[in-house]
Design a protein around this motif. Sequence first.
Motif, PDB file in Angstrom:
ATOM      1  N   PRO A 373       0.832  -1.207   0.000  1.00 55.47           N
ATOM      2  CA  PRO A 373       0.000   0.000   0.000  1.00 55.47           C
ATOM      3  C   PRO A 373       0.865   1.256   0.000  1.00 55.47           C
ATOM      4  N   PRO A 374       0.355   2.337  -0.536  1.00 53.93           N
ATOM      5  CA  PRO A 374       1.116   3.591  -0.496  1.00 53.93           C
ATOM      6  C   PRO A 374       1.324   4.046   0.940  1.00 53.93           C
ATOM      7  N   PRO A 375       2.375   4.825   1.210  1.00 56.05           N
ATOM      8  CA  PRO A 375       2.683   5.221   2.586  1.00 56.05           C
ATOM      9  C   PRO A 375       1.644   6.189   3.143  1.00 56.05           C
ATOM     10  N   GLY A 376       1.652   6.329   4.455  1.00 52.94           N
ATOM     11  CA  GLY A 376       0.743   7.262   5.112  1.00 52.94           C
ATOM     12  C   GLY A 376       0.034   6.604   6.268  1.00 52.94           C
ATOM     13  N   SER A 377      -0.769   7.392   6.979  1.00 52.47           N
ATOM     14  CA  SER A 377      -1.476   6.914   8.156  1.00 52.47           C
ATOM     15  C   SER A 377      -2.978   7.038   7.953  1.00 52.47           C
ATOM     16  N   LEU A 378      -3.734   6.184   8.612  1.00 56.49           N
ATOM     17  CA  LEU A 378      -5.178   6.328   8.600  1.00 56.49           C
ATOM     18  C   LEU A 378      -5.554   7.693   9.162  1.00 56.49           C
ATOM     19  N   GLY A 379      -6.504   8.350   8.527  1.00 54.42           N
ATOM     20  CA  GLY A 379      -6.899   9.688   8.950  1.00 54.42           C
ATOM     21  C   GLY A 379      -6.096  10.799   8.314  1.00 54.42           C
ATOM     22  N   GLU A 380      -5.090  10.447   7.534  1.00 56.34           N
ATOM     23  CA  GLU A 380      -4.291  11.466   6.824  1.00 56.34           C
ATOM     24  C   GLU A 380      -5.202  12.369   5.994  1.00 56.34           C
ATOM     25  N   LEU A 381      -4.902  13.652   6.007  1.00 58.99           N
ATOM     26  CA  LEU A 381      -5.603  14.622   5.180  1.00 58.99           C
ATOM     27  C   LEU A 381      -4.649  15.091   4.091  1.00 58.99           C
ATOM     28  N   LYS A 382      -5.168  15.312   2.886  1.00 63.05           N
ATOM     29  CA  LYS A 382      -4.262  15.730   1.815  1.00 63.05           C
ATOM     30  C   LYS A 382      -5.045  16.306   0.651  1.00 63.05           C
ATOM     31  N   TRP A 383      -4.362  17.116  -0.139  1.00 66.17           N
ATOM     32  CA  TRP A 383      -4.867  17.509  -1.449  1.00 66.17           C
ATOM     33  C   TRP A 383      -3.722  18.079  -2.267  1.00 66.17           C
ATOM     34  N   ASP A 384      -3.950  18.192  -3.565  1.00 65.40           N
ATOM     35  CA  ASP A 384      -2.947  18.788  -4.451  1.00 65.40           C
ATOM     36  C   ASP A 384      -3.675  19.542  -5.549  1.00 65.40           C
ATOM     37  N   GLY A 385      -2.902  20.275  -6.344  1.00 63.84           N
ATOM     38  CA  GLY A 385      -3.497  21.074  -7.407  1.00 63.84           C
ATOM     39  C   GLY A 385      -2.806  20.865  -8.735  1.00 63.84           C
ATOM     40  N   ALA A 386      -3.388  21.432  -9.776  1.00 65.14           N
ATOM     41  CA  ALA A 386      -2.882  21.246 -11.135  1.00 65.14           C
ATOM     42  C   ALA A 386      -1.466  21.776 -11.317  1.00 65.14           C
ATOM     43  N   SER A 387      -1.017  22.651 -10.426  1.00 61.03           N
ATOM     44  CA  SER A 387       0.336  23.202 -10.542  1.00 61.03           C
ATOM     45  C   SER A 387       1.386  22.330  -9.880  1.00 61.03           C
ATOM     46  N   GLY A 388       0.962  21.346  -9.090  1.00 65.28           N
ATOM     47  CA  GLY A 388       1.914  20.504  -8.389  1.00 65.28           C
ATOM     48  C   GLY A 388       2.036  20.784  -6.914  1.00 65.28           C
ATOM     49  N   CYS A 389       1.441  21.876  -6.421  1.00 64.74           N
ATOM     50  CA  CYS A 389       1.457  22.136  -4.981  1.00 64.74           C
ATOM     51  C   CYS A 389       0.679  21.032  -4.269  1.00 64.74           C
ATOM     52  N   TYR A 390       1.171  20.648  -3.088  1.00 69.81           N
ATOM     53  CA  TYR A 390       0.697  19.413  -2.462  1.00 69.81           C
ATOM     54  C   TYR A 390       0.929  19.509  -0.960  1.00 69.81           C
ATOM     55  N   PHE A 391      -0.101  19.147  -0.163  1.00 69.58           N
ATOM     56  CA  PHE A 391       0.106  19.112   1.275  1.00 69.58           C
ATOM     57  C   PHE A 391      -0.460  17.822   1.858  1.00 69.58           C
ATOM     58  N   VAL A 392       0.179  17.350   2.921  1.00 68.08           N
ATOM     59  CA  VAL A 392      -0.236  16.149   3.635  1.00 68.08           C
ATOM     60  C   VAL A 392      -0.212  16.462   5.131  1.00 68.08           C
ATOM     61  N   ILE A 393      -1.325  16.175   5.810  1.00 70.13           N
ATOM     62  CA  ILE A 393      -1.433  16.359   7.251  1.00 70.13           C
ATOM     63  C   ILE A 393      -1.567  14.973   7.872  1.00 70.13           C
ATOM     64  N   ASP A 394      -0.570  14.544   8.638  1.00 70.45           N
ATOM     65  CA  ASP A 394      -0.574  13.229   9.265  1.00 70.45           C
ATOM     66  C   ASP A 394      -0.631  13.423  10.777  1.00 70.45           C
ATOM     67  N   ARG A 395      -1.853  13.396  11.323  1.00 70.37           N
ATOM     68  CA  ARG A 395      -2.026  13.665  12.754  1.00 70.37           C
ATOM     69  C   ARG A 395      -1.517  12.519  13.612  1.00 70.37           C
ATOM     70  N   LYS A 396      -1.525  11.317  13.080  1.00 70.40           N
ATOM     71  CA  LYS A 396      -1.003  10.179  13.845  1.00 70.40           C
ATOM     72  C   LYS A 396       0.484  10.363  14.127  1.00 70.40           C
ATOM     73  N   GLN A 397       1.214  10.896  13.152  1.00 68.17           N
ATOM     74  CA  GLN A 397       2.645  11.143  13.306  1.00 68.17           C
ATOM     75  C   GLN A 397       2.938  12.557  13.812  1.00 68.17           C
ATOM     76  N   ASP A 398       1.875  13.355  14.050  1.00 66.05           N
ATOM     77  CA  ASP A 398       2.029  14.762  14.434  1.00 66.05           C
ATOM     78  C   ASP A 398       2.981  15.464  13.462  1.00 66.05           C
ATOM     79  N   MET A 399       2.716  15.266  12.183  1.00 63.62           N
ATOM     80  CA  MET A 399       3.613  15.732  11.129  1.00 63.62           C
ATOM     81  C   MET A 399       2.808  16.239   9.935  1.00 63.62           C
ATOM     82  N   PHE A 400       3.328  17.277   9.292  1.00 64.31           N
ATOM     83  CA  PHE A 400       2.803  17.647   7.979  1.00 64.31           C
ATOM     84  C   PHE A 400       3.965  17.938   7.051  1.00 64.31           C
TER      85      PHE A 400
END
Length: 428
Positions: A373-400
């Motif tokens: 499976p692709p990496p990440g945690s359950l509950g991860e929040l994310k989105w990206d855009g047509a320009s390539g900007c991308y964010f990931v919020i991983d609350r389980k790891q207290d990391m973004f």
Amino acid sequence: MNSRHAMRSLISGALLTIAAIPPAFAEGSFDLPAGVHFNLQKLQRVGDYLREQIANGKIPGAILLIRQHEKPVYHEFFGVRDVATKLPMTDDTIFRLFSVSKAITSVAAMMLIDQGRLKLDDPLAKYIPSFAGTKVGVEKKAANGEQVLELVPPSRPITIADLMTQTSGITYGFYGDGMVRQLYRAAKIYEGDFDNAEFAERIARLPLEVQPGTVWDYGHSTDILGRVIEVVSGKSLLQFEQDNLLGPLGMTNTGFFVSDPAKYKMIAQPMPDDSDFKVGLDTNPENVRKWESGGGGMVSTMADYARFSQMLLNGGSFNGRQYLSPKAFALMASDHIGPGSGVAHADFYFPGDGFGYGLGFGVRTGPGNAKPPPPGSLGELKWDGASGCYFVIDRKQDMFFVLMEQTPSQRQIIQPAVKKLIYEAMEN
């Protein structure tokens, strides 16, 4: 964070300072703050990968920020913001966000819901009456065998929740070949200098792609949500966001256009042969227009979007100020289109394998079907855009992490590669 430097070293066990280095070498030796769980050697592979993309002419440059436990784990600048000027990437470099704008607009709407001024089950027509007459386009075969579009009444009204979950039936016309999408293209909805009110009227005159609440189908839902914010607040979308979200967060370089010519040189540009974002409209942020597209028109910087991301990681608070109540944040961060919801997935399902959709961004609900499976945690929040900007919020790891780049053609290659390398560098 000082935006003019790029190399980190550990000071007093926690704080990172930066020493200036030539922009061609965007990363140097650096140490990790105490309590951060990354393997330093593996983490450096992320920089190696991004430098390789620049060396191969795939992108002019990028910025990557990883924060864990409110400490900067990795904050590096690669290449240049524009191959023509060769100016370096900095934290105040301005990026077109495209659909990463949706998260900001959705949080703004959720703030109104928190205040009791807007409800998820409100019908859209309560705020934009033209949507009371909206029909749904259904493709059928006529007696002569030709494909025709029949317009039928919606089974129920579009709601605010439909807008926030991309289940309104309002679509995009710049991809796909359905007959409703063809009508979107023929309607020339981007022509002229229109504002959010006029854009909503243009969309209301077009049929829905599907019945409301039945299919996750990416489209102009968040743009219409931006108009609802205006109607409820009595302010322009930008003014409401500046007063209630962007300003208090300190996001001083986030908006819809770059109106100051002195800041044009701050705008990140894609490679000259990779400048078609394929969204059907003018995307140059120097061309100021009335339309404030909450679904895809914002510009921002790494310094600004990091504040927004930290607020989401904190569950809706930042620097002692609560932007979203715990209940509101939980609603945003929960999947609303999963099993039992009655919502199907369109052919173009951009949350991706293993993800559902909350109120404004993708939500990780399972491992998905890929092996491994692709990496990440359950509950991860994310989105990206047509320009390539991308964010990931991983609350389980207290990391973004936030990746800022401008590349319509390479983003779907670079984004998963960067994420994989980041998670491979984590120490469990």
